[in-house]
Scaffold this active site. Structure first.
Site, mmCIF file in Angstrom:
data_model
loop_
_atom_site.group_PDB
_atom_site.id
_atom_site.type_symbol
_atom_site.label_atom_id
_atom_site.label_comp_id
_atom_site.label_asym_id
_atom_site.label_seq_id
_atom_site.Cartn_x
_atom_site.Cartn_y
_atom_site.Cartn_z
ATOM 1 C CG HIS A 258 -5.606 60.108 -36.218
ATOM 2 N ND1 HIS A 258 -5.382 59.307 -35.128
ATOM 3 C CD2 HIS A 258 -4.424 60.773 -36.431
ATOM 4 C CE1 HIS A 258 -4.144 59.453 -34.706
ATOM 5 N NE2 HIS A 258 -3.530 60.329 -35.483
ATOM 6 C CG ASP B 139 -4.993 56.925 -30.289
ATOM 7 O OD1 ASP B 139 -5.561 57.923 -30.789
ATOM 8 O OD2 ASP B 139 -5.105 56.593 -29.086
#
Length: 472
Positions: free
Chosen positions: A443, A447
């Site tokens: 992450h 995204d």
């Protein structure tokens, strides 16, 4: 001697008289007595001079000395009887190339040492050229140590469990097999039977019967106190005898280290989706015979998911990228890693340039790499690199999981088992073969939007493979 002669000539003596006196001094008194140096030669030979010393003695001469054949005969007889060359003679020797060392081969640029897991041969066994005689276990693969020559294993220099480096000597191979004894268990010489004792000795050694004595009276037993009852708060642990402690293999330790480093490094997040496998399974069923006939390999479901993953990576290049310090490295190639579980541990072979392959090329590569991984013959180069990983836990019956990223990659796709579930299709409830798919991603780099789009692209391609043909 010449200096003395010169001084006498200078003092007035004639040269001829001086020369006669000098020669009479150095000429031996008994001309018939031979002079030799056999004692000196023998000492020199014993000191290790060998035949070179003998040649030096035979060729050396002094002014006025008499040489006869006796010293030569003594030296010759000494060479034939007392020569240290015959004393040190052996049935085989590495000097003539009979003994060859078996050493650990080069194991790869990133591997500096390994553990000698086991020997595949025993001393006395016959081996051929390049036949494996031992296995070296490294952090990534198991490597065979081949025999450099055909012959017989004479002895082992290392033992199982030793940490060895490339070039380390582990065994000695005898090309002729001389001096190597291999006795099978059934061929062992039986021990000599002990001589039977004579009857007279038995009669002497036989103990005489003793007079019977009344048995001692038994003392009354004192009742032992009952064992203390364990308290309610005290846990009852299993005995240590029912536990086994086994050292971890180097491959298992390497996998454990990498997975823990992955958890400590990445900000991992997993997103899920489900795929209707009806159309892909129908495509496989309709063309499986023709596919095998033309390409010589079966058509599986993994090739369809790899083609779908390639399409998703091309649509979302960030999934194929990786963080390196303060930079992002975008890879313009697609190397798909396939997680394969083996009896020795998890290995991840790589399919190079998967974006340039068709279904048949992918299936052939999968079969070749999977066979090598299960046989333990896969090389370091076949597992190095990789930009994206696919793990198929469905072959073991896994319904859902959250896979862990394989560093230095940024994402991993998890496939699961196919289960018939009721689905609503066109307003009707029908049974469809469904599979859950999971994408674990870093992450920090990726995204949620890109991750969901990537997973959605895989779902669309698998449910309708015609999209690959039309590139839509």
């Amino acid at each position: 001697m010449w200096a003395i002669a010169r001084r006498k000539v200078a003092s007035g003596s004639s040269a001829s008289s001086v020369l006669r006196q000098s020669l009479s001094k150095i000429r031996p008194a008994a001309p018939s007595a031979p002079r030799g140096y056999t004692t000196t030669a023998k000492k020199a030979l014993l000191a290790g001079g060998g035949s070179k010393t003998v040649r030096g003695v035979v060729h050396c001469s002094y002014l006025g000395s008499l040489v006869s054949s006796r010293p030569v005969r003594e030296v010759t007889s000494f060479l034939q009887i007392d020569s240290p060359i015959q004393v040190q003679r052996r049935p085989f020797s590495s000097d003539n190339g009979d003994l060859v060392d078996a050493v650990v081969p080069f194991m790869g640029e990133s591997i500096s040492d390994g553990t000698l897991a086991k020997f595949l041969k025993q001393p006395g066994d016959h081996v051929e050229v390049d036949e494996p005689i031992a296995q070296i276990e490294t952090d990534k693969v198991t490597i065979d140590v081949p025999s450099p020559e055909a012959g017989v294993v004479q002895k082992f220099v290392a033992k199982e469990g030793d940490v060895v480096e490339p070039g380390t000597k582990i065994a000695v191979i005898s090309k002729s097999g001389e001096g190597v004894t291999h006795v099978a268990p059934s061929e062992k010489t039986p021990s000599k039977a002990s001589p039977e004792p004579s009857p007279e000795k038995e009669a002497v050694d036989k103990p005489q019967p003793k007079a019977e004595t009344p048995p001692p009276k038994e003392k009354p037993k004192v009742p032992s106190p009952p064992p203390p009852k364990p308290s309610a708060t005290e846990p009852v642990l299993p005995p240590k005898e029912r536990e086994r402690r086994v050292p971890m293999t180097r491959l298992r330790k390497r996998v454990a280290t990498r997975l823990k480093d992955s958890q400590n490094t990445f900000a991992m997040l997993t997103t899920f989706n489900e795929v209707d496998m009806t159309n892909l399974m129908k495509l496989r069923s309709d063309y499986k015979d023709a596919f095998v006939e033309k390409h010589g390999v079966k058509l599986g479901l993994m090739s369809g998911f790899i083609k779908a993953a390639v399409s998703g990576l091309q649509n979302q290049p960030i999934i194929n990228a990786v963080i390196d310090g303060d930079d992002i490295i975008y890879r313009d190639y697609i190397d798909i890693s396939i997680a394969v579980g083996t009896p020795k541990g998890l290995v991840v072979p790589v399919i190079r340039n998967a974006d340039r392959m068709n279904f048949a090329d992918i299936e052939k590569s999968i079969n070749t790499l999977a066979k090598k991984a299960n046989d333990g013959t896969i090389s370091i180069d076949e597992m190095a690199g990789g930009s994206f990983t696919i793990s198929n836990g469905g072959v073991y019956g896994s319904l859902l999981s959250t896979p862990i990223i394989n560093p230095p990659q940024s994402a991993i796709l998890g496939m699961h088992s196919i289960v018939n579930r009721p689905m609503v299709v066109g307003g009707n409830v029908v049974s469809r073969p469904m599979m859950y798919i999971a994408l674990t991603y870093d992450h920090r780099l990726i995204d949620g939007r890109e991750a969901v789009f990537f997973l959605r692209r895989i779902k669309d391609v698998v449910e309708d493979p015609r999209r690959l043909l039309l590139d839509i």
